[in-house]
Design a protein around this motif. Structure first.
Motif, PDB file in Angstrom:
ATOM      1  N   LYS A 176       0.833  -1.216   0.000  1.00 63.10           N
ATOM      2  CA  LYS A 176       0.000   0.000   0.000  1.00 63.10           C
ATOM      3  C   LYS A 176       0.862   1.257   0.000  1.00 63.10           C
ATOM      4  CE  LYS A 176      -4.091  -2.117   2.002  1.00 63.10           C
ATOM      5  NZ  LYS A 176      -4.830  -2.410   3.218  1.00 63.10           N
ATOM      6  N   VAL A 177       1.957   1.232   0.744  1.00 68.73           N
ATOM      7  CA  VAL A 177       2.868   2.380   0.764  1.00 68.73           C
ATOM      8  C   VAL A 177       3.459   2.602  -0.631  1.00 68.73           C
ATOM      9  CG1 VAL A 177       5.092   3.225   1.647  1.00 68.73           C
ATOM     10  CG2 VAL A 177       3.400   2.280   3.225  1.00 68.73           C
ATOM     11  N   ILE A 178       3.911   1.537  -1.258  1.00 65.70           N
ATOM     12  CA  ILE A 178       4.481   1.637  -2.602  1.00 65.70           C
ATOM     13  C   ILE A 178       3.441   2.179  -3.580  1.00 65.70           C
ATOM     14  CG2 ILE A 178       5.346   0.279  -4.556  1.00 65.70           C
ATOM     15  CD1 ILE A 178       6.751  -1.511  -2.414  1.00 65.70           C
ATOM     16  N   GLU A 179       2.226   1.702  -3.469  1.00 67.14           N
ATOM     17  CA  GLU A 179       1.144   2.163  -4.348  1.00 67.14           C
ATOM     18  C   GLU A 179       0.906   3.665  -4.179  1.00 67.14           C
ATOM     19  OE1 GLU A 179      -3.586   1.397  -4.505  1.00 67.14           O
ATOM     20  OE2 GLU A 179      -2.344  -0.422  -4.482  1.00 67.14           O
ATOM     21  N   LYS A 180       0.912   4.147  -2.932  1.00 60.92           N
ATOM     22  CA  LYS A 180       0.718   5.582  -2.677  1.00 60.92           C
ATOM     23  C   LYS A 180       1.879   6.403  -3.221  1.00 60.92           C
ATOM     24  CE  LYS A 180      -2.307   5.322   1.317  1.00 60.92           C
ATOM     25  NZ  LYS A 180      -2.501   5.609   2.737  1.00 60.92           N
ATOM     26  N   VAL A 182       3.833   5.640  -5.749  1.00 65.27           N
ATOM     27  CA  VAL A 182       3.720   5.640  -7.208  1.00 65.27           C
ATOM     28  C   VAL A 182       2.618   6.600  -7.658  1.00 65.27           C
ATOM     29  CG1 VAL A 182       3.092   4.219  -9.214  1.00 65.27           C
ATOM     30  CG2 VAL A 182       4.703   3.348  -7.508  1.00 65.27           C
ATOM     31  N   GLN A 183       1.482   6.601  -6.975  1.00 62.73           N
ATOM     32  CA  GLN A 183       0.410   7.519  -7.317  1.00 62.73           C
ATOM     33  C   GLN A 183       0.844   8.978  -7.187  1.00 62.73           C
ATOM     34  OE1 GLN A 183      -2.819   6.391  -4.711  1.00 62.73           O
ATOM     35  NE2 GLN A 183      -3.486   4.705  -6.042  1.00 62.73           N
ATOM     36  N   ARG A 184       1.522   9.286  -6.099  1.00 58.15           N
ATOM     37  CA  ARG A 184       2.013  10.670  -5.904  1.00 58.15           C
ATOM     38  C   ARG A 184       3.036  11.028  -6.956  1.00 58.15           C
ATOM     39  NH1 ARG A 184       2.486  11.026   0.700  1.00 58.15           N
ATOM     40  NH2 ARG A 184       0.243  10.858   1.055  1.00 58.15           N
ATOM     41  N   TYR A 185       3.903  10.116  -7.287  1.00 54.47           N
ATOM     42  CA  TYR A 185       4.930  10.370  -8.305  1.00 54.47           C
ATOM     43  C   TYR A 185       4.256  10.645  -9.661  1.00 54.47           C
ATOM     44  CZ  TYR A 185       8.731   9.602 -11.585  1.00 54.47           C
ATOM     45  OH  TYR A 185       9.631   9.741 -12.601  1.00 54.47           O
ATOM     46  N   CYS A 186       3.279   9.805 -10.003  1.00 57.93           N
ATOM     47  CA  CYS A 186       2.586   9.975 -11.280  1.00 57.93           C
ATOM     48  C   CYS A 186       1.878  11.322 -11.345  1.00 57.93           C
ATOM     49  CB  CYS A 186       1.600   8.837 -11.522  1.00 57.93           C
ATOM     50  SG  CYS A 186       2.395   7.251 -11.881  1.00 57.93           S
ATOM     51  N   LYS A 187       1.239  11.748 -10.256  1.00 55.60           N
ATOM     52  CA  LYS A 187       0.587  13.055 -10.193  1.00 55.60           C
ATOM     53  C   LYS A 187       1.600  14.181 -10.344  1.00 55.60           C
ATOM     54  CE  LYS A 187      -3.555  11.952  -7.545  1.00 55.60           C
ATOM     55  NZ  LYS A 187      -4.301  12.201  -6.301  1.00 55.60           N
ATOM     56  N   ALA A 188       2.739  14.014  -9.711  1.00 51.47           N
ATOM     57  CA  ALA A 188       3.783  15.065  -9.750  1.00 51.47           C
ATOM     58  C   ALA A 188       4.336  15.229 -11.162  1.00 51.47           C
ATOM     59  CB  ALA A 188       4.917  14.732  -8.782  1.00 51.47           C
ATOM     60  N   ILE A 189       4.557  14.129 -11.888  1.00 51.13           N
ATOM     61  CA  ILE A 189       5.135  14.275 -13.224  1.00 51.13           C
ATOM     62  C   ILE A 189       4.094  14.695 -14.258  1.00 51.13           C
ATOM     63  CG2 ILE A 189       7.075  12.723 -12.804  1.00 51.13           C
ATOM     64  CD1 ILE A 189       5.598  10.587 -14.422  1.00 51.13           C
TER      65      ILE A 189
END
Length: 191
Positions: A176-180, A182-189
Motif C-alpha cells: 500500500k505504501v508503494i502504491e501511494k 507511485v500515485q504521488r509520483y505519477c501526479k507530480a510528473i
C-alpha cells in the motif's frame, strides 16, 4: 465411483488403521479439528501476497496430513510404517521461520488487532483454530499416547500462525505504501 460408502450411516467412521469408532469420539473430534485448521491454512495461503509465505504454508498443509493421519490411527505403529510422520525437524522448521520473521518484522509492543490484511486476518483464524485443536489434543493425550514430537509441533504451530499473520500484514502495508508513492509520483510528473 461414488464418494459415499454408507459405512457411517449408523454414527461410526473408519480410522486410518481400519478400526471403526463413533463419529463423536475424542479421536475423531481431535483430528477433525486439525482438518478444519488445514482447510483454513489452505484458504490463508490463497490470500497471501508473499510467494515465500505461500510456499511455507503449502509445506505446513502437507505436514497437517501426517499429523491428522497419526491421530486418526489407534495403531500408531501401523500408521508410522506406511506414512511420513511429524519429526523434530518439522518443529525446528517452524522455530526457524518464527525466529527469522521475529527479527525482521517491526517490533510489536502491545496487543494487535487480528489482521489488517485479508491473509493476516485468515492466518489469525488459523491461529485460533490451532489453539482449539491444541486444547483438544491435550484432552486426547490424557487417554491416548501421543509422540512428544506431535505435542511440540502443535505447540509451535499457533506461534507460527501468529508470525505468518504479522508477515502478511506487513507485506500488505508495504504494498500500500508503494502504491501511494507511485500515485504521488505519477501526479507530480503529470502536473
Amino acid at each position: 465411483m461414488a464418494i459415499y460408502t454408507k459405512g457411517g450411516d449408523k454414527g461410526t467412521t473408519s480410522l486410518f488403521d481400519g478400526k471403526r469408532v463413533s463419529k463423536d469420539s475424542l479421536r475423531v473430534s481431535t483430528y477433525g479439528t486439525f482438518d478444519e485448521l488445514n482447510a483454513n491454512v489452505s484458504l490463508a495461503e490463497k490470500f497471501c501476497i508473499s510467494d515465500r509465505n505461500k510456499q511455507i504454508l503449502q509445506r505446513i498443509e502437507y505436514r497437517m496430513f501426517f499429523l491428522q493421519g497419526e491421530i486418526a490411527s489407534q495403531d500408531g505403529e501401523k500408521f508410522r510404517s506406511k506414512s511420513r510422520i511429524i519429526t523434530d525437524d518439522d518443529v525446528h522448521y517452524l522455530e526457524s521461520i518464527i525466529d527469522e520473521y521475529t527479527t525482521t518484522l517491526p517490533k510489536v509492543n502491545s496487543f494487535i488487532l487480528p489482521g489488517s490484511s485479508l491473509a493476516g486476518a485468515q492466518l489469525h483464524v488459523c491461529r485460533t483454530v490451532c489453539r482449539r485443536a491444541e486444547r483438544q489434543l491435550v484432552s486426547f493425550m490424557k487417554v491416548n499416547p501421543v509422540r512428544p514430537e506431535i505435542e511440540r509441533y502443535v505447540n509451535r504451530l499457533s506461534d507460527f500462525m501468529y508470525i505468518m499473520a504479522r508477515s502478511e500484514d506487513h507485506e500488505d502495508y508495504l504494498e500500500k505504501v508503494i502504491e501511494k508513492v507511485v500515485q504521488r509520483y505519477c501526479k507530480a510528473i503529470e502536473g
